[in-house]
Each structure stands twice: as C-alpha cells, then as structure tokens.
Design a protein around this motif. Sequence first.
Motif, PDB file in Angstrom:
ATOM      1  N   PRO A  90      21.105 -44.709  23.220  1.00 15.95           N
ATOM      2  CA  PRO A  90      20.994 -43.810  24.374  1.00 15.95           C
ATOM      3  C   PRO A  90      19.931 -42.724  24.215  1.00 15.95           C
ATOM      4  CG  PRO A  90      23.287 -44.216  23.870  1.00 15.95           C
ATOM      5  CD  PRO A  90      22.493 -44.836  22.765  1.00 15.95           C
ATOM      6  N   ASN A  91      19.801 -42.157  23.023  1.00 14.48           N
ATOM      7  CA  ASN A  91      18.802 -41.113  22.844  1.00 14.48           C
ATOM      8  C   ASN A  91      17.382 -41.662  23.021  1.00 14.48           C
ATOM      9  OD1 ASN A  91      18.588 -38.230  22.322  1.00 14.48           O
ATOM     10  ND2 ASN A  91      17.377 -38.864  20.554  1.00 14.48           N
ATOM     11  N   ASP A  92      17.167 -42.935  22.646  1.00 15.51           N
ATOM     12  CA  ASP A  92      15.857 -43.569  22.861  1.00 15.51           C
ATOM     13  C   ASP A  92      15.559 -43.670  24.348  1.00 15.51           C
ATOM     14  OD1 ASP A  92      15.839 -43.854  20.111  1.00 15.51           O
ATOM     15  OD2 ASP A  92      15.891 -46.060  20.126  1.00 15.51           O
ATOM     16  N   VAL A  93      16.570 -44.024  25.136  1.00 14.26           N
ATOM     17  CA  VAL A  93      16.390 -44.132  26.588  1.00 14.26           C
ATOM     18  C   VAL A  93      15.994 -42.777  27.165  1.00 14.26           C
ATOM     19  CG1 VAL A  93      17.540 -44.590  28.804  1.00 14.26           C
ATOM     20  CG2 VAL A  93      18.023 -46.040  26.804  1.00 14.26           C
ATOM     21  N   LEU A  94      16.720 -41.746  26.777  1.00 14.32           N
ATOM     22  CA  LEU A  94      16.473 -40.424  27.347  1.00 14.32           C
ATOM     23  C   LEU A  94      15.140 -39.834  26.904  1.00 14.32           C
ATOM     24  CD1 LEU A  94      17.711 -38.448  29.302  1.00 14.32           C
ATOM     25  CD2 LEU A  94      18.937 -37.407  27.411  1.00 14.32           C
ATOM     26  N   THR A  95      14.796 -39.962  25.631  1.00 13.39           N
ATOM     27  CA  THR A  95      13.514 -39.407  25.165  1.00 13.39           C
ATOM     28  C   THR A  95      12.344 -40.169  25.773  1.00 13.39           C
ATOM     29  OG1 THR A  95      13.612 -40.687  23.108  1.00 13.39           O
ATOM     30  CG2 THR A  95      14.396 -38.414  23.027  1.00 13.39           C
ATOM     31  N   TRP A  96      12.470 -41.494  25.897  1.00 18.13           N
ATOM     32  CA  TRP A  96      11.403 -42.268  26.535  1.00 18.13           C
ATOM     33  C   TRP A  96      11.246 -41.826  27.991  1.00 18.13           C
ATOM     34  CZ3 TRP A  96      10.751 -45.059  30.871  1.00 18.13           C
ATOM     35  CH2 TRP A  96       9.540 -45.739  31.009  1.00 18.13           C
ATOM     36  N   THR A  97      12.362 -41.698  28.693  1.00 16.64           N
ATOM     37  CA  THR A  97      12.317 -41.317  30.104  1.00 16.64           C
ATOM     38  C   THR A  97      11.693 -39.943  30.267  1.00 16.64           C
ATOM     39  OG1 THR A  97      14.302 -42.652  30.493  1.00 16.64           O
ATOM     40  CG2 THR A  97      13.690 -41.085  32.213  1.00 16.64           C
ATOM     41  N   SER A  98      12.063 -39.012  29.422  1.00 16.18           N
ATOM     42  CA  SER A  98      11.508 -37.660  29.493  1.00 16.18           C
ATOM     43  C   SER A  98      10.005 -37.656  29.261  1.00 16.18           C
ATOM     44  CB  SER A  98      12.203 -36.759  28.462  1.00 16.18           C
ATOM     45  OG  SER A  98      11.661 -35.467  28.505  1.00 16.18           O
ATOM     46  N   SER A  99       9.552 -38.399  28.280  1.00 17.37           N
ATOM     47  CA  SER A  99       8.122 -38.375  27.956  1.00 17.37           C
ATOM     48  C   SER A  99       7.292 -39.218  28.917  1.00 17.37           C
ATOM     49  CB  SER A  99       7.880 -38.816  26.516  1.00 17.37           C
ATOM     50  OG  SER A  99       8.233 -40.161  26.335  1.00 17.37           O
ATOM     51  N   ASN A 100       7.898 -40.123  29.660  1.00 22.33           N
ATOM     52  CA  ASN A 100       7.149 -40.995  30.556  1.00 22.33           C
ATOM     53  C   ASN A 100       7.329 -40.680  32.033  1.00 22.33           C
ATOM     54  OD1 ASN A 100       5.780 -43.304  28.910  1.00 22.33           O
ATOM     55  ND2 ASN A 100       7.734 -42.883  27.933  1.00 22.33           N
TER      56      ASN A 100
ATOM     57  N   VAL B 237      17.957 -37.747  38.595  1.00 22.24           N
ATOM     58  CA  VAL B 237      19.226 -37.319  38.015  1.00 22.24           C
ATOM     59  C   VAL B 237      19.712 -38.497  37.187  1.00 22.24           C
ATOM     60  CG1 VAL B 237      21.599 -36.607  38.463  1.00 22.24           C
ATOM     61  CG2 VAL B 237      19.746 -35.799  39.963  1.00 22.24           C
ATOM     62  N   ILE B 238      19.886 -38.261  35.904  1.00 27.66           N
ATOM     63  CA  ILE B 238      20.293 -39.316  34.992  1.00 27.66           C
ATOM     64  C   ILE B 238      21.799 -39.232  34.806  1.00 27.66           C
ATOM     65  CG2 ILE B 238      19.967 -40.330  32.708  1.00 27.66           C
ATOM     66  CD1 ILE B 238      17.322 -40.177  34.173  1.00 27.66           C
ATOM     67  N   GLY B 239      22.488 -40.273  35.197  1.00 33.19           N
ATOM     68  CA  GLY B 239      23.934 -40.333  35.031  1.00 33.19           C
ATOM     69  C   GLY B 239      24.277 -40.960  33.698  1.00 33.19           C
ATOM     70  N   LEU B 240      24.603 -42.223  33.726  1.00 35.61           N
ATOM     71  CA  LEU B 240      24.946 -42.953  32.501  1.00 35.61           C
ATOM     72  C   LEU B 240      23.807 -43.902  32.143  1.00 35.61           C
ATOM     73  CD1 LEU B 240      28.656 -43.720  33.364  1.00 35.61           C
ATOM     74  CD2 LEU B 240      27.801 -42.042  31.729  1.00 35.61           C
ATOM     75  N   TYR B 241      23.517 -43.978  30.872  1.00 38.45           N
ATOM     76  CA  TYR B 241      22.418 -44.819  30.393  1.00 38.45           C
ATOM     77  C   TYR B 241      22.770 -45.429  29.034  1.00 38.45           C
ATOM     78  CZ  TYR B 241      21.743 -40.275  28.189  1.00 38.45           C
ATOM     79  OH  TYR B 241      21.948 -39.088  27.517  1.00 38.45           O
ATOM     80  N   HIS B 242      24.032 -45.490  28.733  1.00 43.91           N
ATOM     81  CA  HIS B 242      24.493 -45.849  27.392  1.00 43.91           C
ATOM     82  C   HIS B 242      24.727 -47.340  27.190  1.00 43.91           C
ATOM     83  CE1 HIS B 242      25.248 -41.600  27.954  1.00 43.91           C
ATOM     84  NE2 HIS B 242      25.065 -41.498  26.651  1.00 43.91           N
ATOM     85  N   THR B 243      24.604 -48.155  28.253  1.00 38.71           N
ATOM     86  CA  THR B 243      24.810 -49.591  28.094  1.00 38.71           C
ATOM     87  C   THR B 243      23.584 -50.405  28.490  1.00 38.71           C
ATOM     88  OG1 THR B 243      25.756 -49.941  30.302  1.00 38.71           O
ATOM     89  CG2 THR B 243      27.298 -49.344  28.517  1.00 38.71           C
ATOM     90  N   LEU B 244      22.425 -49.754  28.618  1.00 38.37           N
ATOM     91  CA  LEU B 244      21.202 -50.497  28.932  1.00 38.37           C
ATOM     92  C   LEU B 244      20.856 -51.417  27.768  1.00 38.37           C
ATOM     93  CD1 LEU B 244      19.065 -47.615  30.464  1.00 38.37           C
ATOM     94  CD2 LEU B 244      20.067 -49.551  31.693  1.00 38.37           C
ATOM     95  N   LYS B 245      20.490 -52.653  28.081  1.00 39.80           N
ATOM     96  CA  LYS B 245      20.217 -53.646  27.046  1.00 39.80           C
ATOM     97  C   LYS B 245      18.728 -53.984  26.991  1.00 39.80           C
ATOM     98  CE  LYS B 245      24.800 -55.639  27.706  1.00 39.80           C
ATOM     99  NZ  LYS B 245      25.206 -54.752  28.774  1.00 39.80           N
TER     100      LYS B 245
END
Length: 174
Positions: free
Chosen positions: A79-89, A62-70
């Motif tokens: 943020p969209n890079d984090v989510l698309t990477w997570t989905s594909s991996n 369950v992905i909550g917040l991921y908008h401040t990852l450095k």
Amino acid sequence: NARKVAVLFDDDLTSKLVKMELFAGKDSINIGGTDVDLHLFETYQQWQAFIAESGSKYDAYVIGLYHTLKDGSGTVVPPNDVLTWTSSNSALPLFCFWDFSIGADLAIGGQIVSGEEQGQMAADIVKKIVGGAKPVEIAPVTGGNGKLMFSKAQLAKHGLSLPATLADTALLVD
C-alpha cells in the motif's frame, strides 16, 4: 473551489459496499456543488493509467482504499508503494482518510480516521462482551467526525495554504 473530484478505491468488498452505501450504487454523485466520480480498480496498472490520463479532468483526488491492488502477477502491491507513487506522479493534490497516509511523500491531507480511535472503540465493545453482553445486543459504533490533518510539505508542493479557520484547528505534520 473544487468542481470535480475523483474518489479512488481498490475493488475489494469494502470498496463495493462504500459504492452501494454512500454512492447509492452510482459512479457519480454531486456533493454540495462538487461532482464526485467514484473509480474502483482491480490492478495497480489500471490505477497508474488513470492517474496518468485523468489529471486534466479533475481538481483533486480522494484516495479511499488501495490496499488490495494487484500487480501483473496477481500479487498485492504494498500500500505505501501505491500511495508514494500516486503522490509523486500526480499533479493534483491527494486527500485521504487515514492518518498514516498523510505526509511529505504521501497525501496533502484530509479529515482522517485514526486507527487508535477505532481500536479504542473496538476495545470498548470487547469489554461489553466480556462483561456478559451478547454481541447482538450491542449497537454499531461509529467514530467521531475525525480530525483535520495536513502535510506542510504537500501544501507547499501544491502552492496551497490553509484558511485561518482551519490553520488554528488542523493538525500539521512533517
């Protein structure tokens, strides 16, 4: 039938407040027979390593917040890079809380919060203030229960289908 779920957040103030409020400061809780582990990450690299190493330990993320990852240089990762990477991996299905996070290359679904609904609630508060109400007199407002939204492409990717009771009421995208 999920028995163990990982909830992933960045480590910003909102995420820490969620941990304090919903998890009573704990890293793990049990909700209706499902063990739920909360993980807060400061860096994108920590997030990526967790996804790469933890898939066999959980039934879903369950992905909550991921908008401040450095990244390694301290720059916030889009943020969209984090989510698309997570989905594909991730071999596991991802569930999210935001309507913009569900789609073919994103999360499989979730009981979503809509920015439109939140904006309307904020506008209603502003109208009260403009009308003369003091902010201290206005009670906090929370949204409804949200709407169920699912990605048809992600359901197919994970070989899942919605039960008839959900298929009739959930919003399907892509």
